[in-house]
Every structure is written in structure tokens, then in C-alpha cells.
Design a protein around this motif. Structure first.
Motif, PDB file in Angstrom:
ATOM      1  N   GLY A   1      11.767 -27.275  38.477  1.00 32.42           N
ATOM      2  CA  GLY A   1      11.514 -26.122  39.336  1.00 32.42           C
ATOM      3  C   GLY A   1      11.036 -24.891  38.596  1.00 32.42           C
TER       4      GLY A   1
ATOM      5  N   THR B   1       7.558 -23.529  39.368  1.00 28.27           N
ATOM      6  CA  THR B   1       7.279 -22.797  40.600  1.00 28.27           C
ATOM      7  C   THR B   1       7.350 -21.286  40.394  1.00 28.27           C
ATOM      8  OG1 THR B   1       9.587 -22.702  41.366  1.00 28.27           O
ATOM      9  CG2 THR B   1       8.321 -24.691  41.900  1.00 28.27           C
TER      10      THR B   1
ATOM     11  N   PRO C   1      13.848 -24.097  42.731  1.00 28.23           N
ATOM     12  CA  PRO C   1      12.444 -23.687  42.892  1.00 28.23           C
ATOM     13  C   PRO C   1      12.327 -22.344  43.592  1.00 28.23           C
ATOM     14  CG  PRO C   1      12.733 -25.977  43.527  1.00 28.23           C
ATOM     15  CD  PRO C   1      14.102 -25.408  43.340  1.00 28.23           C
TER      16      PRO C   1
ATOM     17  N   VAL D   1       8.701 -28.786  43.789  1.00 24.73           N
ATOM     18  CA  VAL D   1       8.212 -29.021  42.428  1.00 24.73           C
ATOM     19  C   VAL D   1       6.887 -29.778  42.483  1.00 24.73           C
ATOM     20  CG1 VAL D   1       8.732 -30.054  40.189  1.00 24.73           C
ATOM     21  CG2 VAL D   1      10.581 -29.058  41.558  1.00 24.73           C
TER      22      VAL D   1
END
Length: 260
Positions: A176, A179, A209, A229
């Protein structure tokens, strides 16, 4: 799309009590396989219990470099017992973390090398953690054989280290962190990873994320967030989501020898 979460810690206290709901949400999000990695000797039984109860779980057993200092004197023998008990299991999470929170670099390397020797002895795949130690990590890996393969989880390697790891046959996994708008390293390296070496993960319950929903970010991360992701990796890689989903899932199943 069927997805495979290549790195989680579902045994963590933030997720384990809610594991039924967590796994149900993952299935609803299209996550069909979940790799669960041990971090300390104390959590290996929980990892084993998850693998016993849920066919979607692939287990790995190991000592995280930030927790290796609390190991027992017979940890290596215990690790081998778990691996023999689960013939398809991997080794990890292990590795090197040379950030200021973990000062004993020589001890970390000794424990990491022990993991690698067990992996070579049993032919198991290894999941590797690295922060602030990329030069040392690549140096160690050049000295040893990892016949079962290796993956670099939550990869933030500089481009030169990434190229060295790819040359050594490593799979590269992104979490994550990709992001985050300020993750400039991701923009440098994601597109450099060939489709046949690419994995995606949540690292649940960590690395939630980024999302427009602040409420979601306050919760522990979980495998159901893997599509977030996927979306970021696909964008950074310049490939369609379906292509990344198919490649990463197939790579994970081959790497872990996952048949379910």
C-alpha cells in the motif's frame, strides 16, 4: 479478477480476533490466495492455525529482523520443525533492517544467514524484508544460494539494487505504500519490474492504502484492500489492471507452490 495477497500478518492481534470477517471480506474483494508470514516464534502457532483452518492461506515461518533479538536459543530447530510440519510452507519474514530502531546489524545478519541456510537445505521460498540495508542485502545474497526462490516484500529498493535483485532472480512485491502521493521511489522502480517477477501485497495490518475515505485509513489494513494496491501498481507500471492481476496472481502461486 482473482488476486493473491503475497504478504500479510493475519496472525497479528489487530486482525486475528476478526479473522472470519477479514477473510470473508477478502473473498468478496476477489482475493483468492493470502500469504501469511511469521514474525516471532510466539506467532508461528497462529500462522499454522490459519493455514490449517483456511485453504486460502499459505504459511511462512520466520523471524522479522526487528524482532530477532527476542528469539530463544533453539529457534532454528523450532523453525525447521514447523517447516517439516508444513512441507509447502515458506520462510519469512526475515531480512535486514539497518534503520536506527534496530542497531545490532551483525546479529541481524547472522540470523538472516541462518534463515537462508535453512531455505537452501529444504528448498523453500524466502520472503525478505529490507530497509536501509540494500547494499549489504545484495552482497549477502550474492554469496549464498536460494534454490527455492526469494521475494522482496514492500520493495523500496533504489534502482541499482533493484536491478541486482532482478538479476539474482528475485520476485518484487509492492504494498500500500505505492498508493501514497509522496512515494517517489515507487515511481522510479515499479515500471522496471518485468511482469513475470511482479507481486502485490497489503502487508496487513500495516501500510493502509491511501483513500479518499479517512475512515478507511483509520482501520487496520486487510487483504480486502488489495484492489487499491493493484490500481496503483497498474498505473505506475503502465499496464491494465487485469494484466497485473493475472500476472501477480500466477507469479505468487508459482513462487509459493500454492495449489488451492
Amino acid at each position: 479478477m482473482k488476486l493473491f495477497d503475497a504478504h500479510t500478518h493475519l496472525q497479528d492481534d489487530r486482525l486475528y480476533p476478526e479473522r472470519e470477517a477479514v477473510l470473508r471480506a477478502a473473498a468478496e474483494a476477489g482475493v483468492a490466495g493470502i500469504a501469511v508470514k511469521g514474525r516471532t516464534e510466539r506467532d508461528w502457532e497462529r500462522v499454522a492455525a490459519l493455514a490449517d483452518q483456511y485453504p486460502c492461506v499459505h504459511p511462512s515461518f520466520g523471524l522479522h529482523p526487528m524482532h530477532g533479538g527476542g528469539r530463544t536459543g533453539n529457534w532454528r530447530a523450532t523453525l525447521i520443525r514447523f517447516l517439516l510440519r508444513y512441507p509447502a510452507a515458506g520462510i519469512g519474514e526475515t531480512g535486514l533492517d539497518f534503520t536506527k530502531e534496530v542497531p545490532d546489524h551483525a546479529d541481524q545478519e547472522s540470523v538472516f544467514r541462518d534463515h537462508l541456510s535453512v531455505a537452501a537445505e529444504l528448498g523453500r521460498p524466502v520472503t525478505i524484508h529490507c530497509r536501509g540495508a540494500w547494499d549489504r542485502l545484495t552482497a549477502v545474497l550474492r554469496e549464498v544460494s536460494v534454490p527455492g526462490g526469494m521475494m522482496i516484500h514492500c520493495c523500496a529498493a533504489p534502482p541499482t539494487a533493484l536491478e541486482a535483485l532482478l538479476e539474482m532472480g528475485a520476485f518484487i512485491s509492492f504494498s500500500g505504500t505505492v498508493t501514497r502521493p509522496d512515494d517517489h521511489r515507487a515511481s522510479q522502480i515499479v515500471a522496471r519490474v518485468p511482469l513475470d517477477r511482479l507481486l502485490i501485497e497489503t502487508d496487513a495490518p500495516d501500510h493502509v492504502p491511501c483513500s479518499p475515505s479517512a475512515e478507511k485509513q483509520l482501520k487496520p489494513n486487510e487483504p480486502a484492500r488489495l484492489p487499491d494496491v493493484l490500481a496503483s501498481v497498474a498505473s505506475l507500471h503502465g499496464s491494465a489492471r487485469e494484466k497485473i492481476a493475472s500476472a501477480s496472481s500466477g507469479n505468487a502461486r508459482r513462487f509459493f507452490g500454492f495449489e488451492s
